[in-house]
Scaffold this motif. Sequence first.
Motif, PDB file in Angstrom:
ATOM      1  N   GLY A  77       0.812  -1.211   0.000  1.00 43.51           N
ATOM      2  CA  GLY A  77       0.000   0.000   0.000  1.00 43.51           C
ATOM      3  C   GLY A  77       0.841   1.254   0.000  1.00 43.51           C
ATOM      4  O   GLY A  77       0.530   2.244  -0.668  1.00 43.51           O
ATOM      5  N   PHE A  78       1.935   1.220   0.730  1.00 42.68           N
ATOM      6  CA  PHE A  78       2.863   2.337   0.823  1.00 42.68           C
ATOM      7  C   PHE A  78       3.915   2.266  -0.280  1.00 42.68           C
ATOM      8  O   PHE A  78       4.174   3.242  -1.000  1.00 42.68           O
ATOM      9  N   ASN A  79       4.506   1.088  -0.433  1.00 40.97           N
ATOM     10  CA  ASN A  79       5.673   0.967  -1.308  1.00 40.97           C
ATOM     11  C   ASN A  79       5.364   1.175  -2.785  1.00 40.97           C
ATOM     12  O   ASN A  79       6.207   1.702  -3.524  1.00 40.97           O
ATOM     13  N   LEU A  80       4.190   0.776  -3.239  1.00 41.01           N
ATOM     14  CA  LEU A  80       3.878   0.979  -4.657  1.00 41.01           C
ATOM     15  C   LEU A  80       3.714   2.461  -4.988  1.00 41.01           C
ATOM     16  O   LEU A  80       4.014   2.888  -6.110  1.00 41.01           O
ATOM     17  N   ARG A  81       3.267   3.242  -4.036  1.00 40.04           N
ATOM     18  CA  ARG A  81       3.192   4.689  -4.245  1.00 40.04           C
ATOM     19  C   ARG A  81       4.599   5.285  -4.342  1.00 40.04           C
ATOM     20  O   ARG A  81       4.860   6.178  -5.155  1.00 40.04           O
ATOM     21  N   ILE A  82       5.481   4.796  -3.500  1.00 38.23           N
ATOM     22  CA  ILE A  82       6.865   5.274  -3.536  1.00 38.23           C
ATOM     23  C   ILE A  82       7.557   4.809  -4.818  1.00 38.23           C
ATOM     24  O   ILE A  82       8.388   5.528  -5.390  1.00 38.23           O
ATOM     25  N   ALA A  83       7.218   3.615  -5.294  1.00 38.46           N
ATOM     26  CA  ALA A  83       7.806   3.114  -6.543  1.00 38.46           C
ATOM     27  C   ALA A  83       7.492   4.049  -7.699  1.00 38.46           C
ATOM     28  O   ALA A  83       8.357   4.372  -8.522  1.00 38.46           O
ATOM     29  N   SER A  84       6.247   4.505  -7.759  1.00 41.32           N
ATOM     30  CA  SER A  84       5.828   5.418  -8.819  1.00 41.32           C
ATOM     31  C   SER A  84       6.614   6.723  -8.753  1.00 41.32           C
ATOM     32  O   SER A  84       7.075   7.249  -9.776  1.00 41.32           O
ATOM     33  N   PHE A  85       6.796   7.227  -7.544  1.00 40.69           N
ATOM     34  CA  PHE A  85       7.540   8.470  -7.340  1.00 40.69           C
ATOM     35  C   PHE A  85       9.003   8.304  -7.760  1.00 40.69           C
ATOM     36  O   PHE A  85       9.565   9.148  -8.472  1.00 40.69           O
ATOM     37  N   ALA A  86       9.621   7.204  -7.335  1.00 36.05           N
ATOM     38  CA  ALA A  86      11.035   6.968  -7.641  1.00 36.05           C
ATOM     39  C   ALA A  86      11.253   6.781  -9.140  1.00 36.05           C
ATOM     40  O   ALA A  86      12.263   7.227  -9.690  1.00 36.05           O
ATOM     41  N   LYS A  87      10.290   6.123  -9.779  1.00 37.51           N
ATOM     42  CA  LYS A  87      10.411   5.897 -11.227  1.00 37.51           C
ATOM     43  C   LYS A  87      10.435   7.225 -11.978  1.00 37.51           C
ATOM     44  O   LYS A  87      11.200   7.404 -12.933  1.00 37.51           O
ATOM     45  N   GLN A 145       1.125  -9.215  -2.500  1.00 36.78           N
ATOM     46  CA  GLN A 145       0.247 -10.367  -2.750  1.00 36.78           C
ATOM     47  C   GLN A 145      -0.870  -9.994  -3.738  1.00 36.78           C
ATOM     48  O   GLN A 145      -2.061 -10.140  -3.455  1.00 36.78           O
ATOM     49  N   VAL A 146      -0.450  -9.560  -4.908  1.00 41.14           N
ATOM     50  CA  VAL A 146      -1.414  -9.153  -5.932  1.00 41.14           C
ATOM     51  C   VAL A 146      -2.186 -10.340  -6.482  1.00 41.14           C
ATOM     52  O   VAL A 146      -3.239 -10.177  -7.102  1.00 41.14           O
ATOM     53  N   TRP A 147      -1.668 -11.545  -6.271  1.00 39.90           N
ATOM     54  CA  TRP A 147      -2.384 -12.758  -6.674  1.00 39.90           C
ATOM     55  C   TRP A 147      -3.577 -13.024  -5.752  1.00 39.90           C
ATOM     56  O   TRP A 147      -4.459 -13.806  -6.097  1.00 39.90           O
ATOM     57  N   ALA A 148      -3.603 -12.358  -4.602  1.00 37.98           N
ATOM     58  CA  ALA A 148      -4.707 -12.536  -3.660  1.00 37.98           C
ATOM     59  C   ALA A 148      -5.800 -11.492  -3.854  1.00 37.98           C
ATOM     60  O   ALA A 148      -6.987 -11.806  -3.787  1.00 37.98           O
ATOM     61  N   TRP A 149      -5.388 -10.260  -4.074  1.00 35.41           N
ATOM     62  CA  TRP A 149      -6.368  -9.209  -4.302  1.00 35.41           C
ATOM     63  C   TRP A 149      -5.681  -8.032  -4.992  1.00 35.41           C
ATOM     64  O   TRP A 149      -4.474  -7.926  -5.008  1.00 35.41           O
ATOM     65  N   LYS A 150      -6.482  -7.192  -5.587  1.00 31.95           N
ATOM     66  CA  LYS A 150      -5.979  -6.059  -6.366  1.00 31.95           C
ATOM     67  C   LYS A 150      -5.020  -6.516  -7.477  1.00 31.95           C
ATOM     68  O   LYS A 150      -3.911  -6.005  -7.604  1.00 31.95           O
ATOM     69  N   GLU A 151      -5.453  -7.500  -8.262  1.00 35.96           N
ATOM     70  CA  GLU A 151      -4.633  -7.974  -9.359  1.00 35.96           C
ATOM     71  C   GLU A 151      -4.339  -6.849 -10.356  1.00 35.96           C
ATOM     72  O   GLU A 151      -3.348  -6.887 -11.083  1.00 35.96           O
ATOM     73  N   SER A 152      -5.190  -5.842 -10.338  1.00 28.51           N
ATOM     74  CA  SER A 152      -4.978  -4.690 -11.226  1.00 28.51           C
ATOM     75  C   SER A 152      -3.662  -3.976 -10.932  1.00 28.51           C
ATOM     76  O   SER A 152      -3.142  -3.225 -11.772  1.00 28.51           O
ATOM     77  N   ARG A 153      -3.109  -4.198  -9.733  1.00 33.94           N
ATOM     78  CA  ARG A 153      -1.830  -3.571  -9.380  1.00 33.94           C
ATOM     79  C   ARG A 153      -0.678  -4.072 -10.248  1.00 33.94           C
ATOM     80  O   ARG A 153       0.387  -3.442 -10.293  1.00 33.94           O
ATOM     81  N   VAL A 154      -0.878  -5.196 -10.929  1.00 36.18           N
ATOM     82  CA  VAL A 154       0.191  -5.721 -11.780  1.00 36.18           C
ATOM     83  C   VAL A 154       0.562  -4.694 -12.852  1.00 36.18           C
ATOM     84  O   VAL A 154       1.744  -4.529 -13.194  1.00 36.18           O
ATOM     85  N   LYS A 155      -0.431  -4.000 -13.362  1.00 35.38           N
ATOM     86  CA  LYS A 155      -0.178  -2.968 -14.372  1.00 35.38           C
ATOM     87  C   LYS A 155       0.758  -1.900 -13.820  1.00 35.38           C
ATOM     88  O   LYS A 155       1.697  -1.450 -14.492  1.00 35.38           O
TER      89      LYS A 155
END
Length: 376
Positions: A95-105, A118-128
């Motif tokens: 929840g925190f780290n993916l937001r930071i990943a976007s910023f760092a990119k 655990q995107v295989w469990a929920w929020k599979e859309s996060r793979v994009k």
Amino acid sequence: MKYYIIAGEASGDLHASNLIKNIRKEDPNAEIRAWGGDRMQHEGAQIVKHFRDLAFMGFLEVIMNLKTILGNLKWCKEDIVSFNPDMLILVDYPGFNLRIASFAKELGIPVFYYISPQVWAWKESRVKQIKRDVDKMYCILPFEKDFYKKHQFESFFVGHPLLDAIHQFKDGEKEGFKTEDNRKIIALLPGSRKQEIAKILPVMAEVVDKFPNYKFVLAVAPSMHVSFYEKFIGHTTNKIEFVEGKTYDVLRKATAALVTSGTATLETALFKVPEIVCYKTSRLSYFLAKQLVKIKYISLVNLIVDKMIVPELIQSNCNANKIAKELTEILEGTLREEMLSNYDGLIHQLGGGGASEKTARLMLNHYREIQKNKNS
């Protein structure tokens, strides 16, 4: 090189600390700034935020602490800009780290993710989002590589770092904890977050009086204090022994365990301790999870082998009577030997050791590749 690492939970602190140890073998001059805990600090990372101030459990709890979370995000972004790392290493905590990943990119900082969300469990859309913002993904569960392959994203299965952590513990000469009580031990592992401890520990405590011939030992989570636990166990305070900072010592001596879902379920299995998984959260959080989560099991043990090898008692089923019934089975019934046999298959599926060493080497190789491609 300069590394910025973010681990937001106790398990992340453990795995990141072993990763740091191996990064330093590859890069002795590594300068590491991090969000994490005592283990990472012990390996030489400069801890700027401790995970005990970061872990919020469940949908409702996140909403209630949204202001704090947003403040942490803002501060983290400013700190990354100030530190200007060569690479960003994210450890789970999506929840925190993916937001930071976007910023760092956006800043052009290579983003390496160790321990897949655990995107295989929920929020599979996060793979994009992962495909867009993460340069390399290092997985510790065997089925995750196939999951990402399905989404046309290359990932690397490095094995599970707990295999090394537990192997190192067993090889070390540690005094452990001593007790004058000769009864067999039932371990209590009620989680590492305050919210889950408050929900689950009172139920676990109700079971104590039902098993007077056993000694109950509670493994106090890193960064937690005994006084916090005592608020939830009522009259059983004098019947439960608290052991701080020695969870593995407790598991090594345990005959059985009551464990909150999470990494602890796998740690318990790797110590070959029959266990019951106990889980409770707020009604709202549970209702929302039921709508969103797409997994058959809540424990890592059952998820990895894809069958129910340890009992899972969830929400209303997580009560003293049902726990006592299952506990009797794994202490004295046929379920005990069956569970121990299934643990062997689980360990085989996790692959060999050396996860942290493999990951550190891969990260540095991948960093060199990225730099080479930039300059070509």
